[in-house]
Design a protein around this motif. Sequence first.
Motif, mmCIF file in Angstrom:
data_model
loop_
_atom_site.group_PDB
_atom_site.id
_atom_site.type_symbol
_atom_site.label_atom_id
_atom_site.label_comp_id
_atom_site.label_asym_id
_atom_site.label_seq_id
_atom_site.Cartn_x
_atom_site.Cartn_y
_atom_site.Cartn_z
ATOM 1 N N GLU A 103 0.830 -1.205 0.000
ATOM 2 C CA GLU A 103 0.000 0.000 0.000
ATOM 3 C C GLU A 103 0.865 1.256 0.000
ATOM 4 O OE1 GLU A 103 -3.025 2.567 -0.233
ATOM 5 O OE2 GLU A 103 -3.093 0.395 -0.567
ATOM 6 N N GLN A 104 1.973 1.237 0.705
ATOM 7 C CA GLN A 104 2.889 2.380 0.693
ATOM 8 C C GLN A 104 3.446 2.613 -0.715
ATOM 9 O OE1 GLN A 104 5.608 1.012 3.696
ATOM 10 N NE2 GLN A 104 4.459 1.914 5.392
ATOM 11 N N VAL A 105 3.772 1.528 -1.405
ATOM 12 C CA VAL A 105 4.275 1.638 -2.782
ATOM 13 C C VAL A 105 3.203 2.219 -3.688
ATOM 14 C CG1 VAL A 105 5.000 0.285 -4.795
ATOM 15 C CG2 VAL A 105 6.006 -0.168 -2.550
ATOM 16 N N ARG A 106 1.960 1.776 -3.530
ATOM 17 C CA ARG A 106 0.854 2.327 -4.330
ATOM 18 C C ARG A 106 0.722 3.835 -4.113
ATOM 19 N NH1 ARG A 106 -2.391 -1.713 -6.518
ATOM 20 N NH2 ARG A 106 -2.287 -3.757 -5.462
ATOM 21 N N GLN A 107 0.867 4.265 -2.874
ATOM 22 C CA GLN A 107 0.765 5.692 -2.561
ATOM 23 C C GLN A 107 1.919 6.478 -3.185
ATOM 24 O OE1 GLN A 107 0.425 5.970 1.713
ATOM 25 N NE2 GLN A 107 -1.551 4.915 1.763
ATOM 26 N N PHE A 108 3.116 5.918 -3.167
ATOM 27 C CA PHE A 108 4.253 6.574 -3.810
ATOM 28 C C PHE A 108 3.995 6.730 -5.313
ATOM 29 C CE2 PHE A 108 7.494 5.256 -0.379
ATOM 30 C CZ PHE A 108 7.568 6.547 0.116
ATOM 31 N N ILE A 109 3.479 5.682 -5.935
ATOM 32 C CA ILE A 109 3.209 5.731 -7.377
ATOM 33 C C ILE A 109 2.136 6.772 -7.674
ATOM 34 C CG2 ILE A 109 2.279 4.424 -9.329
ATOM 35 C CD1 ILE A 109 3.641 1.932 -8.136
ATOM 36 N N ALA A 110 1.088 6.825 -6.850
ATOM 37 C CA ALA A 110 0.032 7.823 -7.042
ATOM 38 C C ALA A 110 0.567 9.237 -6.876
ATOM 39 C CB ALA A 110 -1.104 7.568 -6.049
ATOM 40 N N ALA A 111 1.556 9.404 -5.989
ATOM 41 C CA ALA A 111 2.165 10.720 -5.774
ATOM 42 C C ALA A 111 3.179 11.079 -6.861
ATOM 43 C CB ALA A 111 2.844 10.763 -4.408
ATOM 44 N N LYS A 112 3.397 10.128 -7.791
ATOM 45 C CA LYS A 112 4.307 10.335 -8.925
ATOM 46 C C LYS A 112 5.751 10.603 -8.501
ATOM 47 C CE LYS A 112 0.642 11.944 -12.001
ATOM 48 N NZ LYS A 112 0.482 10.610 -12.603
ATOM 49 N N ALA A 125 5.453 -10.247 -0.714
ATOM 50 C CA ALA A 125 4.970 -9.007 -1.328
ATOM 51 C C ALA A 125 5.852 -8.533 -2.470
ATOM 52 C CB ALA A 125 4.871 -7.913 -0.265
ATOM 53 N N ASN A 126 7.030 -9.108 -2.608
ATOM 54 C CA ASN A 126 7.974 -8.610 -3.608
ATOM 55 C C ASN A 126 7.426 -8.692 -5.035
ATOM 56 O OD1 ASN A 126 9.817 -8.007 -1.621
ATOM 57 N ND2 ASN A 126 10.968 -9.903 -1.853
ATOM 58 N N ALA A 127 6.739 -9.787 -5.356
ATOM 59 C CA ALA A 127 6.217 -9.955 -6.708
ATOM 60 C C ALA A 127 5.218 -8.851 -7.051
ATOM 61 C CB ALA A 127 5.565 -11.325 -6.865
ATOM 62 N N THR A 128 4.374 -8.488 -6.089
ATOM 63 C CA THR A 128 3.394 -7.418 -6.322
ATOM 64 C C THR A 128 4.077 -6.079 -6.503
ATOM 65 O OG1 THR A 128 1.736 -8.598 -5.016
ATOM 66 C CG2 THR A 128 1.362 -6.258 -5.383
ATOM 67 N N ILE A 129 5.070 -5.803 -5.669
ATOM 68 C CA ILE A 129 5.802 -4.533 -5.776
ATOM 69 C C ILE A 129 6.507 -4.436 -7.127
ATOM 70 C CG2 ILE A 129 7.768 -3.235 -4.844
ATOM 71 C CD1 ILE A 129 6.953 -4.327 -2.061
ATOM 72 N N GLN A 134 6.740 -2.319 -12.810
ATOM 73 C CA GLN A 134 6.799 -2.641 -14.231
ATOM 74 C C GLN A 134 5.606 -2.057 -14.980
ATOM 75 O OE1 GLN A 134 7.054 -6.872 -13.639
ATOM 76 N NE2 GLN A 134 9.236 -6.964 -14.168
ATOM 77 N N GLU A 135 4.413 -2.152 -14.410
ATOM 78 C CA GLU A 135 3.205 -1.670 -15.080
ATOM 79 C C GLU A 135 3.209 -0.153 -15.243
ATOM 80 O OE1 GLU A 135 0.085 -5.176 -13.619
ATOM 81 O OE2 GLU A 135 0.020 -3.179 -12.697
#
Length: 340
Positions: A103-112, A125-129, A134-135
């Motif tokens: 979830e922290q990674v998702r927030q970083f991506i949303a914050a660009k 969790a590594n595979a999801t991160i 990659q996406e």
Amino acid sequence: MIRTLRGWAIVRKPEAARKTRRSRIGCVRASIVATIRRLAACAVVLAGLATPALATTIGVAMVQPTGFTQLLRDGIESYAKSVPGVSVQFTYAPEGAGATQVEQVRQFIAAKVDALLILPVDPQANATITRLAQETDIPLVYANNGPREDWFAGRIAFVLPNDLVAGRLQMRKLAQMLDGKGRIAIIAGHPSHSATALRTRGVKEVAASFPGLSVVAEGAADWDRKKAAALVAGWLATGIALDAIVANNDEMAIGASDAVEAAGLPSDRILIGGVDATPDGLKAMQRKRMAVTVYQDAGLQARRAIDDALKLIRRETVQQYDWVPFELVTDRMSTTHFSK
């Protein structure tokens, strides 16, 4: 003559006035141009002050900093401050809290943010991160810990120590100090960290090569000093005889030393080895409470992680696995050197 003079006066006086007016107009124009230029220069300066330079932001998601990870966190922050235009943002999660880190990674991506720097808390969790990076085509650097596979697509790099080597260095030196004979115990780190399995494997490989060595006790203390002290106290209380204790990190080695001291045993009765060469670990060596540690350079890992992230942002070629060496520490001269 008077008429003629008056004629000259009538003819020449307006011409002189026109010259005077032209001269004055020229001066006014020059003054206006100079003023406009000065105002334009001020506008450029003010615009520069009003619009800050765009910073490169690296989002760091990591374990709760303690011991070596505190050194690594401080190294990342310090080095980022030394690079113009680079800033870092930190988030923390407990060991094993993979969902929190995702979830922290998702927030970083949303914050660009411009890149991700991950010290994983859960191998699941590594595979999801990795997939999220990659996406979104965002640079991703794993530091100190991470998945171990042959190759990853996308802008991904790994700044890792070879933990198998750390375990081998540590055990080989202890085996030499024991003349290849003795009963040893192993204290493992947290199961979510790849170093736990690799360092333990390295220890067991070397121990197996000495027929006179036997592993008589083994347990996990999750990198924690107090947990290690409790574990070793339990071993000693049940009468397990030990010649050496091999811990996956310095914090647990110090905990083992605390337990030995609390049991009233001489400090040199049981040889104790750690990994990381933290400031506390080096002090314990200087006081003869530890016999061996293995230096892991937190500053070097931090610098390489930031440098690799910046190269990936610029789409430069980066060696995907950027290995950081270990170094054996065994004597006072070495501990003094590594304390600097």
